[in-house]
Enzyme design. Structure first.
Site, PDB file in Angstrom:
ATOM      1  N   GLY A   1      26.973  28.979  -8.823  1.00  0.00           N
ATOM      2  CA  GLY A   1      26.436  28.277  -7.670  1.00  0.00           C
ATOM      3  C   GLY A   1      27.432  27.794  -6.645  1.00  0.00           C
TER       4      GLY A   1
ATOM      5  N   CYS B   1       8.094  47.800   9.397  1.00  0.00           N
ATOM      6  CA  CYS B   1       6.940  47.659  10.273  1.00  0.00           C
ATOM      7  C   CYS B   1       6.265  46.312  10.123  1.00  0.00           C
ATOM      8  CB  CYS B   1       5.971  48.803  10.035  1.00  0.00           C
ATOM      9  SG  CYS B   1       6.727  50.357  10.502  1.00  0.00           S
TER      10      CYS B   1
ATOM     11  N   GLY C   1      28.235  34.003  -9.302  1.00  0.00           N
ATOM     12  CA  GLY C   1      27.698  35.268  -8.827  1.00  0.00           C
ATOM     13  C   GLY C   1      28.048  35.481  -7.359  1.00  0.00           C
ATOM     14  N   ARG C   2      27.336  34.769  -6.502  1.00  0.00           N
ATOM     15  CA  ARG C   2      27.515  34.966  -5.053  1.00  0.00           C
ATOM     16  C   ARG C   2      28.972  34.825  -4.610  1.00  0.00           C
ATOM     17  NH1 ARG C   2      23.822  31.955  -3.791  1.00  0.00           N
ATOM     18  NH2 ARG C   2      22.267  33.529  -3.319  1.00  0.00           N
TER      19      ARG C   2
HETATM   20  C1  LIG Z   1      21.738  32.813 -10.345  1.00  0.00           C
HETATM   21  C2  LIG Z   1      22.408  32.112 -11.454  1.00  0.00           C
HETATM   22  C3  LIG Z   1      23.792  32.012 -11.458  1.00  0.00           C
HETATM   23  C4  LIG Z   1      24.668  32.475 -10.313  1.00  0.00           C
HETATM   24  O1  LIG Z   1      24.485  31.723  -9.163  1.00  0.00           O
HETATM   25  P1  LIG Z   1      25.399  32.028  -7.876  1.00  0.00           P
HETATM   26  O2  LIG Z   1      24.865  31.115  -6.841  1.00  0.00           O
HETATM   27  O3  LIG Z   1      25.194  33.467  -7.533  1.00  0.00           O
HETATM   28  O4  LIG Z   1      26.807  31.728  -8.249  1.00  0.00           O
HETATM   29  C5  LIG Z   1      24.398  31.449 -12.571  1.00  0.00           C
HETATM   30  N1  LIG Z   1      23.660  30.971 -13.604  1.00  0.00           N
HETATM   31  C6  LIG Z   1      22.319  31.046 -13.621  1.00  0.00           C
HETATM   32  C7  LIG Z   1      21.577  30.519 -14.785  1.00  0.00           C
HETATM   33  C8  LIG Z   1      21.645  31.608 -12.547  1.00  0.00           C
HETATM   34  O5  LIG Z   1      20.312  31.659 -12.545  1.00  0.00           O
END
Ligand SMILES: *Cc1c(COP(=O)(O)O)cnc(C)c1O
Length: 451
Positions: free
Chosen positions: A262, A375, A302-303
């Protein structure tokens, strides 16, 4: 706060990222990687990925138990392509998965089960059984899932760490749909409901095989301070569980703290801010016990691992004027920028204008809408945005789209999934491309659609 050397280094990194992007766009256009049948391609700067993963490892190098170094898992949903997962595995990352499909992708990429964490809120008995048999770590989301686990571990203790996902109920961030730590979030064991903390303590006291604790307080729009507060909350809980275990004559029970992902990404410039080093500093301040050597730290970013490395490049097909508004119709819309199109306030993207040769456009700036090919009227990736005037044959680049964009397409209008190409720039300044995902063919699309 970052000192001036760090700031200068960050400025240099942003300039190099921009320079590599310009080289890759020019090469993609010059080498015909976009054409009439494939007017859309996604590019991933593999050097940026490597540098980002290195920065993550360095930031947490001294976190937790020195004998069990921090495990950084990559949240597969942020970039669900096997070659990307394989690269991240080679760079030392594990995988965080939330479905049988994501687990299969991680395994196909060679990620060993002991470097995988399963976090879905809707795990079926089959998924739970498979995860336990493989030795994948898992975090139970709710009391009913925990009851299923009780039955499954009765004959055989789990091989990987099993914990509970808790929700410290710290409140929402700036994007409601991404806020997983509100009082009523669908995720995890709520910690602040009446009696809830005691029930969690009891759950651990009754189950010595629960050795981990997990929280993930949100994705994007969540202040790092809030994330650090989430980590501090599970540290406090782990200390309490361990004190109770010791008081009962057992050894400390929880040895793994999964602090989730996150870290917010900056979508307004090429700067990587906050950095993993910034976040690790904050964590050390707010949750020092996590760094103290007693626990293994697990993260699930992730992001922030991929976003800055990606660009989606689309040909401008037409331009038009309607009601006094200039509109550039491109090939990148909701099928690859789904969140931006449906929730533009929460997910704004930078758009860069390149000319027909793939050079940064130098036409006079003009306020324009940048539209996609779908569209429906709302298929816009930018609204009333000042950009060099786009013309047919030019290219629009959606920046910071390395995570959650092209790898997570939306099947609207049966638009084929674009190719995703990795690139590196060789010492002679020439970009080299590698295929991370082929473009979907129309035949494949027909077959997938029951044809
Ligand atoms: C989506 C998610 C992440 C990754 O979040 P990012 O914002 O992409 O870093 C990590 N842990 C859990 C449980 C998630 O659902």
């Amino acid at each position: 706060m970052a000192d001036t050397t760090e700031t200068a280094a960050a400025d240099g990194a942003a300039a190099r990222l921009r320079a590599r992007r310009d080289l890759a766009v020019a090469a993609a256009v010059g080498r015909g990687l976009l054409d009439d049948t494939r007017p859309l391609v996604a590019l991933l700067d593999l050097r940026t990925v490597r540098e980002t993963v290195r920065a993550l490892h360095e930031a947490f190098a001294d976190a937790g138990d020195p004998a069990r170094p921090a495990l950084h898992t990559f949240a597969v949903k942020a970039g669900s392509l096997v070659p990307v997962l394989r690269l991240l595995h080679e760079l030392g990352m594990g995988a965080e998965v939330a479905s049988p499909g994501e687990l299969a992708l991680a395994r196909a990429a060679g990620v060993p089960p002991d470097r995988i964490v399963l976090d879905s809120p809707a795990k079926t008995p089959t998924e739970l059984r498979e995860a336990l048999a493989l030795g994948v770590a898992l975090n139970a989301d709710n009391p009913q899932e925990l009851a299923r686990l009780d039955a499954l571990v009765a004959d055989r203790p789990p091989r990987g760490p099993v914990g509970l996902r808790v929700n410290p109920q710290l409140g929402a961030g700036s994007i409601d749909a991404m806020s997983t730590a509100t009082a009523t979030s669908k995720f995890g064991f709520a910690l602040r409901d009446p009696g809830a903390r005691d029930r969690v303590l009891r759950a651990y006291a009754d189950r010595p095989w629960l050795t981990a604790l997990h929280c993930h307080v949100g994705s994007q729009g969540m202040a790092p301070e809030r994330m650090a507060a989430g980590a501090a909350a599970i540290v406090d809980l782990a200390e309490e569980i361990n004190a109770a275990a010791v008081a009962a004559g057992r050894s400390p029970q929880v040895d793994t703290l999964d602090i989730g992902g996150g870290l917010p990404v900056n979508f307004t410039s090429d700067d990587i801010a906050p950095s993993y080093a910034d976040f690790a500093r904050l964590l050390r301040e707010r949750a020092p016990v996590a760094f103290g050597g007693r626990y293994r730290i697990v993260t699930e970013f992730g992001r922030s691992v991929l976003a800055k490395a990606g660009v989606i490049l689309a040909r401008v097909e037409y331009t038009k004027d309607a009601g006094g508004r200039r509109i550039a119709v491109t090939h990148a819309g909701a099928q690859v920028a789904t969140r931006t199109v449906f929730a533009p306030e929460a997910w704004p993207l930078r758009v860069a204008a390149y000319d027909g040769e793939g050079r940064p456009a130098t036409t006079a700036p003009l306020r324009q809408d940048v539209a996609g090919p779908c569209c429906f009227a709302g298929d816009l990736v930018a609204h009333d945005r000042e950009l060099p005037e786009l013309r047919p044959g030019d290219h629009a680049a959606l920046l910071d789209t390395g995570a959650y964009y092209a790898s997570t397409p939306f099947g609207y209008n049966s638009l084929p999934r674009p190719a995703v190409l990795g690139f590196t720039v060789d010492p002679a300044g020439q970009p080299q491309f590698s295929t991370l995902r082929r473009a979907q063919t129309i035949e494949e699309l027909v077959a997938e659609s029951g044809g």
